[in-house]
Design an enzyme around this catalytic site. Structure first.
Site, mmCIF file in Angstrom:
data_model
loop_
_atom_site.group_PDB
_atom_site.id
_atom_site.type_symbol
_atom_site.label_atom_id
_atom_site.label_comp_id
_atom_site.label_asym_id
_atom_site.label_seq_id
_atom_site.Cartn_x
_atom_site.Cartn_y
_atom_site.Cartn_z
ATOM 1 N N HIS A 145 -26.443 -21.548 -14.410
ATOM 2 C CA HIS A 145 -25.363 -20.744 -13.855
ATOM 3 C C HIS A 145 -24.175 -21.641 -13.507
ATOM 4 C CE1 HIS A 145 -23.366 -17.979 -11.007
ATOM 5 N NE2 HIS A 145 -24.017 -17.024 -11.634
ATOM 6 N N TYR A 180 -20.244 -10.605 -7.021
ATOM 7 C CA TYR A 180 -19.776 -11.305 -5.830
ATOM 8 C C TYR A 180 -20.020 -10.417 -4.605
ATOM 9 C CZ TYR A 180 -17.106 -14.225 -9.141
ATOM 10 O OH TYR A 180 -16.724 -15.068 -10.156
ATOM 11 N N PHE A 189 -18.239 -12.148 -12.979
ATOM 12 C CA PHE A 189 -17.457 -13.366 -12.738
ATOM 13 C C PHE A 189 -15.966 -13.121 -12.500
ATOM 14 C CE2 PHE A 189 -21.151 -14.697 -15.266
ATOM 15 C CZ PHE A 189 -21.722 -15.586 -14.374
ATOM 16 N N ASP A 222 -25.821 -11.240 -10.112
ATOM 17 C CA ASP A 222 -25.372 -10.025 -9.444
ATOM 18 C C ASP A 222 -23.926 -10.216 -9.002
ATOM 19 O OD1 ASP A 222 -25.965 -11.789 -7.389
ATOM 20 O OD2 ASP A 222 -27.085 -10.354 -6.185
#
Length: 224
Positions: free
Chosen positions: A191, A67, A78, A65
């Site tokens: 991740h 930031y 990202f 999801d």
């Protein structure tokens, strides 16, 4: 339902906008934006689609999801806008990029965290969930976004052209069942978060793998 999304995606995803889950999602999201601090800002909610039209998708980078800190999320997974310090996950992505493609430290230092250039080349920078409350990671999970991004992945999977799917983290890994791995390339790892990057993200070489695959299909590689 008249959803404000890039026209090629609007056509590709039209059936989703009339489904009950999507109407409930719109109601939930509208209420959240009205009463909470939510990221990304509303105008950037579908930015990934705006910058990478359906017919141009060559690569999908799928995260979790957005930031959840102020001034960070702007609709591309990202990515952060120019002038914003690199979040830890993006810092790790850049470390892997430099190692994978043997990019000099000087060149990496000159970069910002804005990944818009990737998107314009055909990289769909997508999260499994497209919004989040400030300082509350995963706060918009289970509200319907997962069904919507399932539909996005399924539509891309149905494209005639082979696509690279880069799946980072367990929520992204769940989408693999929607992908024909005989036609498309799937690159999976943990991740890039500092909590997990050393368990298989570093050394996974997603960028060189992607370009090698694209070139093998007579497609232009990405200038990472």
């Amino acid at each position: 339902m008249n959803v404000q999304i890039e026209e090629s995606w609007k056509a590709a995803l039209a059936p989703e906008f009339e489904k009950t889950y999507f109407k409930q999602l719109v109601s939930f999201i509208s209420d959240e934006y009205a009463n909470k601090i939510v990221y990304p800002p509303g105008k950037f909610l579908f930015q990934a689609f705006s910058l990478c039209p359906f017919e141009k998708v060559k690569v999908v980078i799928l995260g979790q999801d957005p930031y959840h800190g102020q001034g960070q999320a702007h609709g591309l997974s990202f990515s952060v806008q120019d002038g914003v310090p690199l979040p830890p996950s993006l810092d790790n992505i850049f470390k892997e990029l430099a190692s994978d493609l043997e990019i000099s430290a000087a060149e990496m230092e000159a970069r910002t965290g804005n990944l818009t250039n990737w998107a314009r080349q055909g990289v769909l920078l997508l999260n499994t969930v497209l919004s989040v409350r400030e300082k509350e990671p995963q706060s918009h999970q289970g509200k319907g976004w997962e069904y919507f991004t399932d539909a996005v992945i399924s539509r891309i999977n149905a494209k005639d052209e082979p696509v690279v799917f880069i799946l980072w983290g367990s929520p992204a890994h769940k989408k693999e069942t929607l992908i024909d791995t005989n036609k498309h390339l799937v690159i999976k790892s943990v991740h890039p978060s500092p909590l997990s990057a050393y368990r298989g993200f570093f050394g996974s070489k997603p960028f060189s793998q992607t370009n090698k695959f694209l070139e093998s299909k007579n497609n232009k590689p990405i200038s990472w």
